[in-house]
Design a protein around this motif. Structure first.
Motif, PDB file in Angstrom:
ATOM      1  N   VAL A 182       3.946  -9.898  -0.292  1.00 35.70           N
ATOM      2  CA  VAL A 182       4.515  -9.026   0.738  1.00 35.70           C
ATOM      3  C   VAL A 182       4.925  -7.679   0.139  1.00 35.70           C
ATOM      4  N   THR A 183       5.625  -7.707  -0.989  1.00 36.53           N
ATOM      5  CA  THR A 183       6.056  -6.472  -1.642  1.00 36.53           C
ATOM      6  C   THR A 183       4.860  -5.607  -2.024  1.00 36.53           C
ATOM      7  N   SER A 184       3.847  -6.224  -2.620  1.00 31.77           N
ATOM      8  CA  SER A 184       2.668  -5.484  -3.066  1.00 31.77           C
ATOM      9  C   SER A 184       1.919  -4.864  -1.901  1.00 31.77           C
ATOM     10  N   VAL A 185       1.710  -5.637  -0.843  1.00 34.48           N
ATOM     11  CA  VAL A 185       0.991  -5.132   0.333  1.00 34.48           C
ATOM     12  C   VAL A 185       1.775  -3.999   0.990  1.00 34.48           C
ATOM     13  N   GLU A 186       3.084  -4.140   1.078  1.00 34.42           N
ATOM     14  CA  GLU A 186       3.894  -3.077   1.677  1.00 34.42           C
ATOM     15  C   GLU A 186       3.795  -1.783   0.881  1.00 34.42           C
ATOM     16  N   LEU A 187       3.822  -1.883  -0.447  1.00 31.88           N
ATOM     17  CA  LEU A 187       3.701  -0.673  -1.279  1.00 31.88           C
ATOM     18  C   LEU A 187       2.337  -0.010  -1.105  1.00 31.88           C
ATOM     19  N   LEU A 188       1.289  -0.801  -1.040  1.00 34.19           N
ATOM     20  CA  LEU A 188      -0.050  -0.226  -0.823  1.00 34.19           C
ATOM     21  C   LEU A 188      -0.143   0.419   0.559  1.00 34.19           C
ATOM     22  N   ARG A 189       0.373  -0.256   1.565  1.00 31.08           N
ATOM     23  CA  ARG A 189       0.329   0.307   2.924  1.00 31.08           C
ATOM     24  C   ARG A 189       1.151   1.582   3.032  1.00 31.08           C
ATOM     25  N   ALA A 190       2.226   1.696   2.248  1.00 27.35           N
ATOM     26  CA  ALA A 190       3.067   2.894   2.276  1.00 27.35           C
ATOM     27  C   ALA A 190       2.291   4.127   1.822  1.00 27.35           C
ATOM     28  N   THR A 191       1.191   3.940   1.114  1.00 26.46           N
ATOM     29  CA  THR A 191       0.345   5.072   0.697  1.00 26.46           C
ATOM     30  C   THR A 191      -0.657   5.451   1.776  1.00 26.46           C
ATOM     31  N   GLY A 192      -0.680   4.662   2.862  1.00 29.31           N
ATOM     32  CA  GLY A 192      -1.647   4.903   3.927  1.00 29.31           C
ATOM     33  C   GLY A 192      -2.892   4.046   3.801  1.00 29.31           C
ATOM     34  N   ALA A 193      -2.937   3.212   2.790  1.00 22.50           N
ATOM     35  CA  ALA A 193      -4.107   2.360   2.564  1.00 22.50           C
ATOM     36  C   ALA A 193      -4.051   1.110   3.431  1.00 22.50           C
ATOM     37  N   ALA A 194      -5.209   0.572   3.706  1.00 21.22           N
ATOM     38  CA  ALA A 194      -5.295  -0.726   4.384  1.00 21.22           C
ATOM     39  C   ALA A 194      -5.154  -1.794   3.309  1.00 21.22           C
ATOM     40  N   ALA A 195      -4.290  -2.782   3.564  1.00 28.75           N
ATOM     41  CA  ALA A 195      -4.066  -3.822   2.556  1.00 28.75           C
ATOM     42  C   ALA A 195      -3.696  -5.134   3.224  1.00 28.75           C
ATOM     43  N   SER A 196      -4.137  -6.210   2.589  1.00 30.98           N
ATOM     44  CA  SER A 196      -3.750  -7.556   2.999  1.00 30.98           C
ATOM     45  C   SER A 196      -3.540  -8.344   1.721  1.00 30.98           C
ATOM     46  N   GLY A 197      -3.016  -9.544   1.853  1.00 32.14           N
ATOM     47  CA  GLY A 197      -2.782 -10.320   0.644  1.00 32.14           C
ATOM     48  C   GLY A 197      -2.629 -11.792   0.929  1.00 32.14           C
ATOM     49  N   GLU A 198      -2.711 -12.571  -0.148  1.00 33.21           N
ATOM     50  CA  GLU A 198      -2.558 -14.014  -0.031  1.00 33.21           C
ATOM     51  C   GLU A 198      -2.148 -14.613  -1.364  1.00 33.21           C
ATOM     52  N   VAL A 199      -1.563 -15.798  -1.287  1.00 32.55           N
ATOM     53  CA  VAL A 199      -1.201 -16.572  -2.467  1.00 32.55           C
ATOM     54  C   VAL A 199      -2.390 -17.454  -2.815  1.00 32.55           C
ATOM     55  N   THR A 200      -2.678 -17.557  -4.122  1.00 34.81           N
ATOM     56  CA  THR A 200      -3.777 -18.404  -4.582  1.00 34.81           C
ATOM     57  C   THR A 200      -3.210 -19.575  -5.384  1.00 34.81           C
TER      58      THR A 200
END
Length: 164
Positions: A86-104
């Motif tokens: 969640v933290t990583s995706v939020e930081l990427l999205r804050a730059t205007g980028a499209a981002a998603s994530g998952e636990v492996t």
């Protein structure tokens, strides 16, 4: 997502920092990038390798904690990994980028293979230095380079240093 977008799979062992995101997003500054973040739930920690890593970096308390078995339960590991996603995706999205994530799972290579098969164009691995794995090329980035046919960049977390 546009048809001409580039997909970068980001495999990280911890939540990305602002510095990590700056480095990752600067790799393709003028392109439309979709980021897919993968964070393994660390439930099968290699104690010997971890102790050696900590000792090599003079992190005595962390080495001791590894020796006395202060490992998270599988539930705690999954919860921590979810928060890191969640933290990583939020930081990427804050730059205007499209981002998603998952636990492996602990071994992220099957998830990396699936992400590449689903259209991943390149991989960025973000880890802390691991003396044993990095030296013997058993780290995630080395394994991904051996098995996948896409570019793999290894960054050390929180720095601009490149891994092997």
């Amino acid at each position: 997502m546009a048809a001409d977008s580039w997909t970068v799979v980001v495999l990280t062992e911890d939540a990305l920092t602002s510095a990590d995101v700056d480095h990752i997003t600067s790799l393709h500054p003028d392109e439309e990038i979709v980021y897919r973040v993968l964070v393994p739930a660390d439930t099968e920690h290699n104690v010997v390798a971890s102790v050696l890593d900590h000792l090599g970096m003079l992190q005595l308390r962390e080495a001791w904690d590894d020796l006395v078995g202060k490992e998270p339960t599988p539930e705690q590991a999954s919860q921590t990994a979810s928060e890191q996603v969640v933290t990583s995706v939020e930081l990427l999205r804050a730059t205007g980028a499209a981002a998603s994530g998952e636990v492996t799972q602990d071994d992220p290579l099957p998830a990396l293979q699936a992400a590449v098969a689903a259209g991943g164009d390149e991989i960025v691995v973000v880890t802390y230095p691991h003396a044993v794995e990095d030296t013997f090329h058993t780290d995630w980035a080395s394994r991904a380079r051996e098995e996948l046919q896409v570019p793999v960049l290894h960054l050390y977390a929180g720095t601009s240093a490149l891994g092997d």
